[in-house]
Design an enzyme around this catalytic site. Sequence first.
Site, short mmCIF file in Angstrom:
data_model
loop_
_atom_site.label_atom_id
_atom_site.label_comp_id
_atom_site.label_asym_id
_atom_site.label_seq_id
_atom_site.Cartn_x
_atom_site.Cartn_y
_atom_site.Cartn_z
N PRO A 115 0.84 -1.20 0.00
CG PRO A 115 -0.81 -1.59 1.59
CD PRO A 115 0.50 -2.12 1.09
CD GLU A 116 2.94 2.64 -4.45
OE1 GLU A 116 3.07 3.78 -4.92
OE2 GLU A 116 3.10 1.60 -5.13
NE ARG A 163 4.65 -11.96 1.05
CZ ARG A 163 5.50 -11.51 0.11
NH1 ARG A 163 5.05 -10.71 -0.85
NH2 ARG A 163 6.76 -11.85 0.14
#
Length: 274
Positions: free
Chosen positions: A2-3, A112
Amino acid sequence: MPELPEVETVRRYLQNHLPGKSIQQIEIFLPRLIKNATSQQFAAALKNKKIKKVERRGKYLFLHIDGPQSLLIHLRMTGRLVYEEEPFSVLPRFNRIVFQLTQGRMLYGDVRTLGCLWLIPSVGLTGVKGYDTLGPDGTSPDFTAAYLRQKLKDTTRTIKSFLLDQTNVAGLGNIYVDEALFAARITPLRRCNRIGKETAVRLHDAVVRVLEEGIVHGGTTIRDFINGSGKEGQNQQNLCVYGREGRPCPVCGTKIVYIKLAGRGTHYCPHCQK
């Protein structure tokens, strides 16, 4: 990962729902996600404390708590932060931490398990190096064309690696760097000190524009991103080069090229970005 647009989308939703609510209980299913405290210390510091506001800087979420310590979160690759009002659904798969609130609950999920949570001082430096050394936010007034031009003059790095460096500009990642360079018609292989004033202005404007468009469309969901309500973003429909290897450029029709640059996957049009 996510940016800025994705994290800002999450922040806006949480800001609309969390302030004024207190954390009643914290269930921690994966303690190693907490980077600077034990599970017991983490829960004790935040329990019965009120959430004041939710801010964002770069890709970090800062939950200001009514007390000496607050909460800093980086979602990394697959982290997600969701607020649920009652009645609750079944606890989602891959959920790692549950914050039970006076009304509803906040869930931190991570497939993850690369995300990071820190207890930090509510005021002053956080002690988290990646946060305290951030450059100006890509959508802040401090990120100006003049600032960008001055920084570019001082380095021979490629423009792709420069923009990915969070100490230069905070919030950019692979997706929005590739899109900004395409919008500015600059090859990702260009050396920074070879970028002139007019091109620097064009690049600045492109960075701001692609970030703002990403926010308007609720972020980009390639695989894992969901917003604070659990919904996917829609900005992937507007991407011009990222993830479009071998497909025609939307401007000139040339096939989009994919290369590895400084170890990062990079997409660009070899015609438009000469």
